[in-house]
Write a protein that holds these residues in place. Structure first.
Motif, short mmCIF file in Angstrom:
data_model
loop_
_atom_site.label_atom_id
_atom_site.label_comp_id
_atom_site.label_asym_id
_atom_site.label_seq_id
_atom_site.Cartn_x
_atom_site.Cartn_y
_atom_site.Cartn_z
N GLN A 192 0.76 -1.32 0.11
CA GLN A 192 -0.15 -0.11 0.01
C GLN A 192 0.77 1.25 0.10
OE1 GLN A 192 -2.38 -1.21 3.52
NE2 GLN A 192 -4.42 -1.22 2.15
N LEU A 193 2.02 1.14 0.79
CA LEU A 193 2.77 2.45 0.86
C LEU A 193 3.45 2.43 -0.68
CD1 LEU A 193 4.43 2.01 4.33
CD2 LEU A 193 2.77 3.93 3.76
N LEU A 194 3.69 1.37 -1.03
CA LEU A 194 4.49 1.46 -2.45
C LEU A 194 3.42 2.03 -3.45
CD1 LEU A 194 7.19 0.25 -3.76
CD2 LEU A 194 5.99 -1.66 -4.66
N ASN A 195 2.45 1.72 -3.40
CA ASN A 195 1.40 2.15 -4.40
C ASN A 195 1.02 3.92 -4.28
OD1 ASN A 195 1.09 -0.02 -5.79
ND2 ASN A 195 -0.70 -0.86 -4.69
N ARG A 196 1.23 4.26 -3.09
CA ARG A 196 0.94 5.72 -2.49
C ARG A 196 2.06 6.49 -3.15
NH1 ARG A 196 -0.53 5.73 3.66
NH2 ARG A 196 -2.53 4.24 3.72
N GLU A 197 3.51 5.95 -3.11
CA GLU A 197 4.58 6.44 -3.57
C GLU A 197 4.41 6.60 -5.11
OE1 GLU A 197 7.66 4.17 -2.15
OE2 GLU A 197 7.52 4.79 -0.14
N LEU A 198 3.94 5.43 -5.68
CA LEU A 198 4.05 5.48 -7.13
C LEU A 198 2.79 6.47 -7.64
CD1 LEU A 198 4.69 4.12 -9.96
CD2 LEU A 198 2.88 2.36 -9.55
N ARG A 199 1.78 6.50 -6.82
CA ARG A 199 0.76 7.55 -7.18
C ARG A 199 1.56 8.98 -7.35
NH1 ARG A 199 -3.90 7.33 -9.53
NH2 ARG A 199 -2.43 8.80 -10.86
N GLN A 200 2.07 9.26 -6.28
CA GLN A 200 2.94 10.55 -6.13
C GLN A 200 3.61 10.78 -7.41
OE1 GLN A 200 4.70 10.42 -2.63
NE2 GLN A 200 2.85 10.91 -1.22
N VAL A 201 4.50 9.56 -7.78
CA VAL A 201 5.32 9.99 -8.97
C VAL A 201 4.48 10.29 -10.08
CG1 VAL A 201 7.17 8.76 -10.37
CG2 VAL A 201 7.05 8.60 -7.91
N ILE A 202 3.49 9.55 -10.41
CA ILE A 202 2.73 9.46 -11.60
C ILE A 202 1.75 10.90 -11.66
CG2 ILE A 202 0.50 8.77 -12.71
CD1 ILE A 202 1.42 5.82 -11.93
N ASP A 203 1.42 11.48 -10.55
CA ASP A 203 0.83 12.54 -10.67
C ASP A 203 1.85 13.73 -10.86
OD1 ASP A 203 -1.53 11.59 -9.98
OD2 ASP A 203 -1.40 11.89 -7.89
N GLU A 204 3.20 13.73 -10.31
CA GLU A 204 4.13 14.66 -10.64
C GLU A 204 4.67 14.59 -11.98
OE1 GLU A 204 7.12 14.97 -7.57
OE2 GLU A 204 5.92 14.59 -6.04
N SER A 205 4.66 13.23 -12.49
CA SER A 205 5.12 13.19 -13.99
C SER A 205 4.02 13.74 -14.97
CB SER A 205 5.47 11.63 -14.23
OG SER A 205 6.38 11.25 -13.25
N SER A 206 2.71 13.43 -14.51
CA SER A 206 1.66 13.75 -15.43
C SER A 206 1.61 15.52 -15.43
CB SER A 206 0.58 13.49 -14.95
OG SER A 206 -0.62 13.95 -15.73
N GLY A 207 1.91 15.94 -14.44
CA GLY A 207 1.80 17.41 -14.46
C GLY A 207 3.15 18.10 -14.99
N LEU A 208 4.33 17.48 -14.94
CA LEU A 208 5.46 17.93 -15.65
C LEU A 208 5.38 17.57 -17.02
CD1 LEU A 208 8.29 18.84 -14.80
CD2 LEU A 208 8.97 16.58 -14.74
#
Length: 392
Positions: A192-208
């Motif tokens: 679950q923690l891993l998926n939270r971290e992945l969610r953050q990376v994806i959101d930041e990458s999408s915005g970037l």
């Protein structure tokens, strides 16, 4: 404030030593896992006592099943089969712990290392730990109370030996299952923690990806996200390897436990029919015993569902990781090559190594297979009831 989850885990650890399941030492302060003469000798003595008691019980020719002394032979056969499987499962669990001692010690180190890296894992699992241990303690306690109620005035040395043997071996299996379930609970929380971290990376990458690139800042942020993504991929590989290793260590035990759940459910279904047909008195069950059986069934099957759902939830978390990566298709073009390669590498890692949980490559642990097992249980209950109606 008292750390109840940690206290419960320590009590379970020492209880494992008392019944002979745990044959190594663990330092709770440092995480050091090691063997000692004290733990080895005591576990060996307990491992010898159980077969000796089994031989004494068998040679003594004591009544195997006092509860069904007034019932027909079909009841006796069913309950002897269930009891025999529990004995085999308990002895096999002890033997398996000696055979795979080093691997179990290695898993213990890995799980503790997992906790030291992310202490919040224990907080996320606290409620699950307390519920699991509470249900396990109540189930074992009800087993003892029902045994005492069944023996009543018939209590003698032979029956005491038999009940002690059955309770001890059942407790060994239950504690081993609880250890497996709690380990999987830790791994699920880490997923679950891993998926939270992945969610953050994806959101930041999408915005970037949707912003006009500024050469210096853009490259730095992409490299930072790629590093985080590589760390996520590495951690995901370790978690999946631990899940697979746990399945290999507990393979034979898992097969026996699933068989025990299967036969116990068939026996409970047939017993319920017999009680409605002949009344509890015909089976030698007192009114208090009937209440204890009903309550025990509730806790026993609740515990079984917890064991099942913690494994299914890990599969769901693994699928959630793959679903998160599918959002990469929504990114605008223009991200740094290294970040794109990091996403591709993690996706290929999940494709090449799909997570599958099964029991000794025989019985897959999925929602569909569980539903099929329930249908098979119902079929065998009907067979027993039809045989009873025809011959008794």
């Amino acid at each position: 404030m008292v750390d109840w989850a940690g206290l419960v885990l320590k009590c379970s650890y020492y209880y494992g030593h008392v019944i002979g399941l745990t044959n190594f030492e663990f330092d709770w302060a440092t995480g050091r896992v090691y063997t000692s003469q004290r733990s080895t000798v005591y576990a060996m003595c307990m491992g010898v006592i159980y077969p000796v008691l089994l031989v004494c019980r068998w040679v003594g020719r004591a009544r195997i099943n006092l509860m069904f002394e007034k019932a027909n032979m079909l009841h006796e056969y069913v309950m002897v089969l269930v009891g025999g499987l529990r004995i085999v499962a308990g002895l096999s669990t002890l033997i398996g712990r000696w055979q795979k001692r080093r691997r179990v010690m290695g898993l213990t180190r890995s799980v503790f290392r997992l906790f030291r890296e992310r202490p919040e894992v224990l907080l996320m699992c606290r409620r699950g730990i307390l519920v699991k241990v509470f249900i396990g303690v109540v189930t074992d306690s009800l087993h003892v109370l029902f045994s005492v109620d069944t023996m009543g005035s018939h209590m003698d040395t032979g029956l005491l030996i038999g009940q002690f043997l059955m309770y001890s071996l059942t407790s060994i299996v239950n504690l081993a299952v609880a250890q497996h379930s709690l380990t999987m609970l830790f791994l699920r929380a880490r997923y679950q923690l891993l998926n939270r971290e992945l969610r953050q990376v994806i959101d930041e990458s999408s915005g970037l990806s949707h912003r006009p690139p500024r050469r210096g800042v853009f490259i730095c942020r992409c490299c930072c996200l790629a590093d985080r993504l590589d760390a996520i991929a590495s951690q995901q590989g370790k978690l999946q390897a631990m899940v697979v290793q746990i399945g290999q260590v507990f393979a034979i035990q898992g097969l026996l436990v699933y068989s025990g759940y299967y036969l116990s459910t068939v026996a409970v279904g047939y017993l319920t029919y017999s009680i409605f047909k002949n009344g509890p008195e015909a089976l030698g069950i007192t009114p208090m015993g009937l209440v204890l059986i009903a309550v025990w069934c509730c806790f026993y099957y609740t515990d079984a569902m917890l064991n099942l759902f913690v494994m299914l939830n890990i599969l769901e978390e693994h699928k959630a990781t793959a679903r998160l990566l599918e959002e990469r298709t929504l990114f605008a073009s223009g991200l740094d090559v290294r970040l794109e390669q990091a996403f591709e590498s993690l996706q290929l890692q999940l494709i090449r190594n799909p997570l599958e949980l099964n029991i000794m490559q025989i019985f897959p642990v999925t929602r569909g297979s569980t539903t099929a097992m329930f249908g098979s249980v119902l079929t065998h209950c009907i067979f027993l009831i039809q045989y009873d109606m025809e011959h008794f």
